[in-house]
Motif scaffolding. Structure first.
Motif, short mmCIF file in Angstrom:
data_model
loop_
_atom_site.label_atom_id
_atom_site.label_comp_id
_atom_site.label_asym_id
_atom_site.label_seq_id
_atom_site.Cartn_x
_atom_site.Cartn_y
_atom_site.Cartn_z
N LYS A 191 92.59 92.94 42.42
CA LYS A 191 91.78 93.72 41.48
C LYS A 191 90.63 92.87 40.95
CE LYS A 191 93.61 96.67 38.53
NZ LYS A 191 94.30 97.23 37.36
N SER A 192 90.89 91.62 40.65
CA SER A 192 89.82 90.73 40.17
C SER A 192 88.75 90.55 41.24
CB SER A 192 90.39 89.37 39.77
OG SER A 192 91.24 89.50 38.67
N ASP A 193 89.18 90.36 42.48
CA ASP A 193 88.24 90.22 43.59
C ASP A 193 87.41 91.50 43.77
OD1 ASP A 193 89.28 87.70 44.00
OD2 ASP A 193 90.45 88.26 45.78
N PHE A 194 88.10 92.64 43.67
CA PHE A 194 87.42 93.93 43.80
C PHE A 194 86.37 94.10 42.71
CE2 PHE A 194 87.15 98.39 42.49
CZ PHE A 194 86.69 98.98 43.66
N LEU A 204 99.45 89.00 43.17
CA LEU A 204 98.57 89.34 44.29
C LEU A 204 97.73 90.57 43.97
CD1 LEU A 204 100.87 88.71 47.39
CD2 LEU A 204 98.84 87.42 46.74
N ALA A 205 98.36 91.57 43.38
CA ALA A 205 97.63 92.79 43.00
C ALA A 205 96.57 92.48 41.96
CB ALA A 205 98.60 93.85 42.48
N HIS A 241 78.72 92.90 41.82
CA HIS A 241 77.57 92.59 42.66
C HIS A 241 77.01 93.86 43.30
CE1 HIS A 241 74.97 90.44 45.42
NE2 HIS A 241 75.52 91.13 46.41
N GLU A 242 77.90 94.70 43.80
CA GLU A 242 77.48 95.94 44.46
C GLU A 242 76.72 96.86 43.51
OE1 GLU A 242 77.78 96.98 47.72
OE2 GLU A 242 78.45 94.96 48.14
N ILE A 243 77.10 96.88 42.25
CA ILE A 243 76.43 97.74 41.27
C ILE A 243 75.05 97.18 40.93
CG2 ILE A 243 76.49 98.47 38.85
CD1 ILE A 243 79.55 98.81 39.24
N ARG A 244 74.94 95.87 40.82
CA ARG A 244 73.67 95.26 40.44
C ARG A 244 72.58 95.47 41.49
NH1 ARG A 244 77.07 90.69 38.53
NH2 ARG A 244 77.18 90.94 36.29
N THR A 245 72.96 95.45 42.77
CA THR A 245 71.95 95.56 43.84
C THR A 245 71.21 96.90 43.79
OG1 THR A 245 73.19 94.02 45.21
CG2 THR A 245 71.59 95.41 46.33
N PRO A 246 71.90 98.04 43.84
CA PRO A 246 71.14 99.30 43.77
C PRO A 246 70.48 99.51 42.41
CG PRO A 246 73.49 99.75 43.88
CD PRO A 246 73.32 98.28 44.08
#
Length: 160
Positions: free
Chosen positions: A62-65, A57-58, A71-76
């Motif tokens: 972590k993979s989901d995070f 589960l952990a 994605h979050e890094i690519r946007t800005p």
């Protein structure tokens, strides 16, 4: 001694083997057996299974995070690079456009910095070294930043 039948019993806490004893004429005269307490082994096996499930589960979390952070890094980053490129264009004489580009670059740069900090905080959490603290914020500033960020994402998602 001749063994003709062996009985094995398993329960949640013990394992037992029993077999009859025969005399030289082949007549049974007793039963011999051995029992072993396996409750510790079973408890260890259960604990190992639970630990394995928790680790899986952990690992998935972590993979989901990391997928989300990618994605979050690519946007800005895209906004920073796009507006930087626009600054090299012909709009340099328009002060309002210039200010919009610079503000967008600064805002997205700050957001990118926060994302990287979040990733580093994750590693601190895993190492047990994260220290939390309260800081005052201006809610209106945070809401405006969130609105602007969401607006940029909507604009980007509508581009072909």
């Amino acid at each position: 001694m001749v063994f003709t039948t062996v009985f094995q019993y398993l329960s949640s806490s013990s394992s037992a083997i029993k077999f009859p004893l025969f005399d030289s004429d082949g007549k049974p005269y007793g039963v011999c057996g051995m029992a072993t307490d396996i409750s510790t082994t079973i408890a260890a096996k259960d604990a190992l299974e639970k630990a394995k499930e928790a680790a899986e589960l952990a690992n998935q979390a972590k993979s989901d995070f990391l997928a989300h952070m990618s994605h979050e890094i690519r946007t800005p980053r895209s906004a920073i690079l796009g507006f930087s490129k626009m600054l090299h264009g012909s709009h340099l004489k328009d002060p309002e456009f210039l200010q919009t580009c610079i503000s967008t670059i600064q805002r997205n740069g700050k957001h990118l910095q926060e994302i990287v900090s979040d990733i580093l905080d994750l590693s601190k959490i895993e190492a047990g070294q994260l220290e939390l603290r309260q800081v005052p914020i201006r809610l209106s500033d945070e809401l405006n930043a969130a609105r602007s960020f969401v607006e940029e994402r909507i604009v980007e998602s509508n581009k072909p």
